[in-house]
Design an enzyme around this catalytic site. Sequence first.
Site, PDB file in Angstrom:
ATOM      1  CD  GLU A 140       3.874  -8.352  -1.164  1.00  0.00           C
ATOM      2  OE1 GLU A 140       3.404  -9.498  -1.305  1.00  0.00           O
ATOM      3  OE2 GLU A 140       4.242  -7.889  -0.072  1.00  0.00           O
ATOM      4  NE  ARG A 196      -3.418 -13.815   2.848  1.00  0.00           N
ATOM      5  CZ  ARG A 196      -2.388 -13.609   2.031  1.00  0.00           C
ATOM      6  NH1 ARG A 196      -1.560 -12.604   2.265  1.00  0.00           N
ATOM      7  NH2 ARG A 196      -2.169 -14.404   1.001  1.00  0.00           N
ATOM      8  NE  ARG A 224      -1.884  -5.364  -1.176  1.00  0.00           N
ATOM      9  CZ  ARG A 224      -0.858  -5.397  -0.326  1.00  0.00           C
ATOM     10  NH1 ARG A 224       0.378  -5.291  -0.802  1.00  0.00           N
ATOM     11  NH2 ARG A 224      -1.057  -5.527   0.964  1.00  0.00           N
ATOM     12  CB  SER A 271       4.868 -12.615  -2.842  1.00  0.00           C
ATOM     13  OG  SER A 271       6.073 -12.928  -2.198  1.00  0.00           O
ATOM     14  NE  ARG A 326      -1.052  -4.339   5.774  1.00  0.00           N
ATOM     15  CZ  ARG A 326      -0.039  -5.069   5.298  1.00  0.00           C
ATOM     16  NH1 ARG A 326      -0.081  -6.389   5.403  1.00  0.00           N
ATOM     17  NH2 ARG A 326       1.007  -4.492   4.734  1.00  0.00           N
TER      18      ARG A 326
END
Length: 426
Positions: free
Chosen positions: A351, A264, A393, A354, A279
């Site tokens: 987070e 990403r 993560r 999801s 990130r």
Amino acid sequence: MLDSKLLRSNLQDVADRLASRGFALDVARIEALEEQRKTVQTRTEQLQAERNARSKSIGQAKQRGEDIAPLMADVERMGNELTSGKAELESIQGELDSILFGIPNLPHESVPLGEDEDGNVEVRRWGTPASFDFPIKDHVALGETHGWLDFETAAKLSGARFALLRGPIARLHRALAQFMINLHTGEHGYEEAYTPYLVQAPALVGTSQLPKFEEDLFKITREGEADLYLIPTAEVSLTNIVAGEILDPKQLPLKFVAHTPCFRSEAGASGRDTRGMIRQHQFDKVEMVQVVEPSTSMDALEGLTANAEKVLQLLQLPYRVLALCTGDMGFSALKTYDLEVWVPSQDKYREISSCSNCGDFQARRMQARFRNPETGKPELVHTLNGSGLAVGRTLVAVLENYQQADGSIRVPDVLKPYMGGVEVIG
């Protein structure tokens, strides 16, 4: 995408529901385009009927020995007008389609109303954050102690937002992914898949990353061949397995899981989480996808979320589950649960997964259907996806929650078989 018939029949209701998620639908523009489309379509259909009748009369006039030149000229004129009308229709429909592709999914009635993340509702918590009797280190400090987490070399190789993992931490990262895959295939009934990491544009259109979110993707342009994109998540390749298919209802539910790198550009994340692995441009994820019969999809979402939670429970990592509000859901989702894991150095939950039910939103784009056994007719399936989990993560959470005073890391019990029985690293 949404059903175009829904927009034509309930435009204002759709606009009101979209407003709850912060999306302003241009109702006036859609109404104007629809009126224009109807006018042009009616005129075109009338012209076609007149042209057909005039063409038929040419043959009759020939038989009677009459001059057919005026009739021929009339037919030619109508043909030109038809060509022009069809081009106008295509232009109008193209603009309508462009608008439609930019409209997010409608939120489910059970989704809490809210403008942003402050409107999310905590559903439950699991576990209690540990108390430390020594100064807490973050995962960067823990990983850099022995040179096993190296951002400097990664930056030399690739620039910012990349990480180089070495030694026991690299092995721990691999162990996490293997543990997750084994859990989902062995206990949760998912079929493991190894998918391409590069996909063509139609696959990304199918799962809604294109055309709206192209700036978030890494694109490879090839002369004379279709462009390729690095996958932002295995959701793209797994969900598109059923693109263009009409499935036998006996095949449903389909449950796929894959461990892949994800890529990403983080175009909108400038200045956010620049330290560490939260990130990144490249990160690993174990992704779960389900393709189900529509009436079962809300139950499937609860099951999918429970599958992701089980990973955290077995790792004994404290977490909480949030029901995302209308203003914080992703583009394709009609309902989403976020899992947030406890990160000691930040003294908060972050987070880590999801889990979303997309309803028929993606299926309509992909034309993914099943044959309804009662009617015998093809109907759109429902698709769901969720991280089970984001591996990097999870590594962050393990390093920080299992740290000891001397900077070493205890290995969670469920990972010891994947670490050759090692109990502590560092």
